[in-house]
Design a protein around this motif. Structure first.
Motif, mmCIF file in Angstrom:
data_model
loop_
_atom_site.group_PDB
_atom_site.id
_atom_site.type_symbol
_atom_site.label_atom_id
_atom_site.label_comp_id
_atom_site.label_asym_id
_atom_site.label_seq_id
_atom_site.Cartn_x
_atom_site.Cartn_y
_atom_site.Cartn_z
ATOM 1 N N ASP A 1 -5.573 13.924 6.994
ATOM 2 C CA ASP A 1 -6.235 12.857 6.250
ATOM 3 C C ASP A 1 -5.186 11.915 5.672
ATOM 4 O O ASP A 1 -4.144 12.353 5.185
ATOM 5 C CB ASP A 1 -7.051 13.436 5.081
ATOM 6 C CG ASP A 1 -8.265 14.210 5.543
ATOM 7 O OD1 ASP A 1 -8.888 13.795 6.537
ATOM 8 O OD2 ASP A 1 -8.596 15.225 4.912
ATOM 9 N N PHE A 2 -5.469 10.632 5.720
ATOM 10 C CA PHE A 2 -4.649 9.609 5.069
ATOM 11 C C PHE A 2 -5.430 9.111 3.856
ATOM 12 O O PHE A 2 -6.623 8.819 3.954
ATOM 13 C CB PHE A 2 -4.414 8.421 6.002
ATOM 14 C CG PHE A 2 -3.300 8.598 6.982
ATOM 15 C CD1 PHE A 2 -2.094 7.941 6.800
ATOM 16 C CD2 PHE A 2 -3.451 9.405 8.098
ATOM 17 C CE1 PHE A 2 -1.067 8.090 7.720
ATOM 18 C CE2 PHE A 2 -2.433 9.556 9.016
ATOM 19 C CZ PHE A 2 -1.236 8.896 8.833
ATOM 20 N N PHE A 3 -4.741 9.011 2.748
ATOM 21 C CA PHE A 3 -5.320 8.459 1.527
ATOM 22 C C PHE A 3 -4.491 7.229 1.192
ATOM 23 O O PHE A 3 -3.309 7.351 0.879
ATOM 24 C CB PHE A 3 -5.259 9.477 0.386
ATOM 25 C CG PHE A 3 -6.033 10.724 0.689
ATOM 26 C CD1 PHE A 3 -7.350 10.849 0.260
ATOM 27 C CD2 PHE A 3 -5.473 11.747 1.430
ATOM 28 C CE1 PHE A 3 -8.073 11.989 0.556
ATOM 29 C CE2 PHE A 3 -6.190 12.888 1.728
ATOM 30 C CZ PHE A 3 -7.498 13.008 1.292
ATOM 31 N N VAL A 4 -5.099 6.058 1.283
ATOM 32 C CA VAL A 4 -4.382 4.807 1.095
ATOM 33 C C VAL A 4 -4.835 4.175 -0.212
ATOM 34 O O VAL A 4 -6.034 4.087 -0.492
ATOM 35 C CB VAL A 4 -4.626 3.852 2.287
ATOM 36 C CG1 VAL A 4 -3.945 2.507 2.051
ATOM 37 C CG2 VAL A 4 -4.140 4.483 3.587
ATOM 38 N N TYR B 1 0.832 -1.191 0.000
ATOM 39 C CA TYR B 1 0.000 0.000 0.000
ATOM 40 C C TYR B 1 0.874 1.251 0.000
ATOM 41 O O TYR B 1 1.999 1.241 0.493
ATOM 42 C CB TYR B 1 -0.884 0.055 1.245
ATOM 43 C CG TYR B 1 -2.020 -0.932 1.242
ATOM 44 C CD1 TYR B 1 -3.193 -0.663 0.544
ATOM 45 C CD2 TYR B 1 -1.920 -2.119 1.949
ATOM 46 C CE1 TYR B 1 -4.249 -1.556 0.556
ATOM 47 C CE2 TYR B 1 -2.969 -3.021 1.963
ATOM 48 C CZ TYR B 1 -4.130 -2.737 1.262
ATOM 49 O OH TYR B 1 -5.164 -3.624 1.277
ATOM 50 N N VAL B 2 0.310 2.312 -0.518
ATOM 51 C CA VAL B 2 0.912 3.632 -0.462
ATOM 52 C C VAL B 2 -0.034 4.497 0.372
ATOM 53 O O VAL B 2 -1.235 4.545 0.099
ATOM 54 C CB VAL B 2 1.073 4.233 -1.871
ATOM 55 C CG1 VAL B 2 1.631 5.641 -1.804
ATOM 56 C CG2 VAL B 2 1.940 3.328 -2.733
ATOM 57 N N GLY B 3 0.503 5.155 1.378
ATOM 58 C CA GLY B 3 -0.271 6.077 2.194
ATOM 59 C C GLY B 3 0.187 7.497 1.901
ATOM 60 O O GLY B 3 1.381 7.799 1.964
ATOM 61 N N LEU B 4 -0.745 8.342 1.531
ATOM 62 C CA LEU B 4 -0.464 9.746 1.245
ATOM 63 C C LEU B 4 -1.139 10.582 2.312
ATOM 64 O O LEU B 4 -2.342 10.451 2.542
ATOM 65 C CB LEU B 4 -0.999 10.120 -0.143
ATOM 66 C CG LEU B 4 -0.551 9.215 -1.290
ATOM 67 C CD1 LEU B 4 -1.342 9.525 -2.561
ATOM 68 C CD2 LEU B 4 0.931 9.359 -1.527
#
Length: 142
Positions: free
Chosen positions: A74-77, A4-7
């Protein structure tokens, strides 16, 4: 194993919402995601999410960052393949190759409705363009 990539939205930008990447990696390890890697001071993190869903991961990270680090963001995964698809589906390929500094890929929590996207387009008075292509993704040219 799912990569996963967390932004993270708005950390380490303009001196506000500071979050050292060492603290972010430590947080991920403490809550069950050892081996998380970060990129520079970006607020981006790559990790093995196991079998957890994105719907479970985003609120988990938001609560834990707030509780443990005092950082509200906010985290966008997304999976690595979802990020690749977003890049591949870019509706502005000429801009990406000729002027990439004026193209933004926006990862969002929800896909905007067609009416919302059209209202945004109608509000633009300059040369900017907006396209919604795919789920929870928009592209903006400036």
């Amino acid at each position: 194993m799912t990569v996963y990539v967390g932004l993270l939205r708005g950390v380490n930008v303009g001196g506000k919402t500071k979050l050292p990447m060492a603290d972010l990696r430590l947080l991920f390890g403490e809550i069950g995601f050892p081996g998380a890697r970060t990129l520079l001071n970006s607020g981006n993190v790559v990790f093995d999410g196991g079998r957890k869903s994105i719907a479970a991961l985003e609120p988990l990270f938001e609560v834990e960052a707030d509780t443990r680090l005092g950082v509200k963001t906010d985290f966008f995964v997304r999976t690595a393949s979802e990020i690749r698809a977003a890049i591949d589906n870019n509706p502005f390929p000429d801009m990406a190759s000729k002027d990439p500094g004026h193209l933004v890929l926006m990862i969002m929590k929800k896909t905007p409705t067609a009416d919302a996207a059209e209202a945004l387009r109608a509000a633009i008075k300059g040369r900017e363009e907006v396209a919604v292509a795919g789920e929870r993704v928009a592209y903006v040219t400036y």
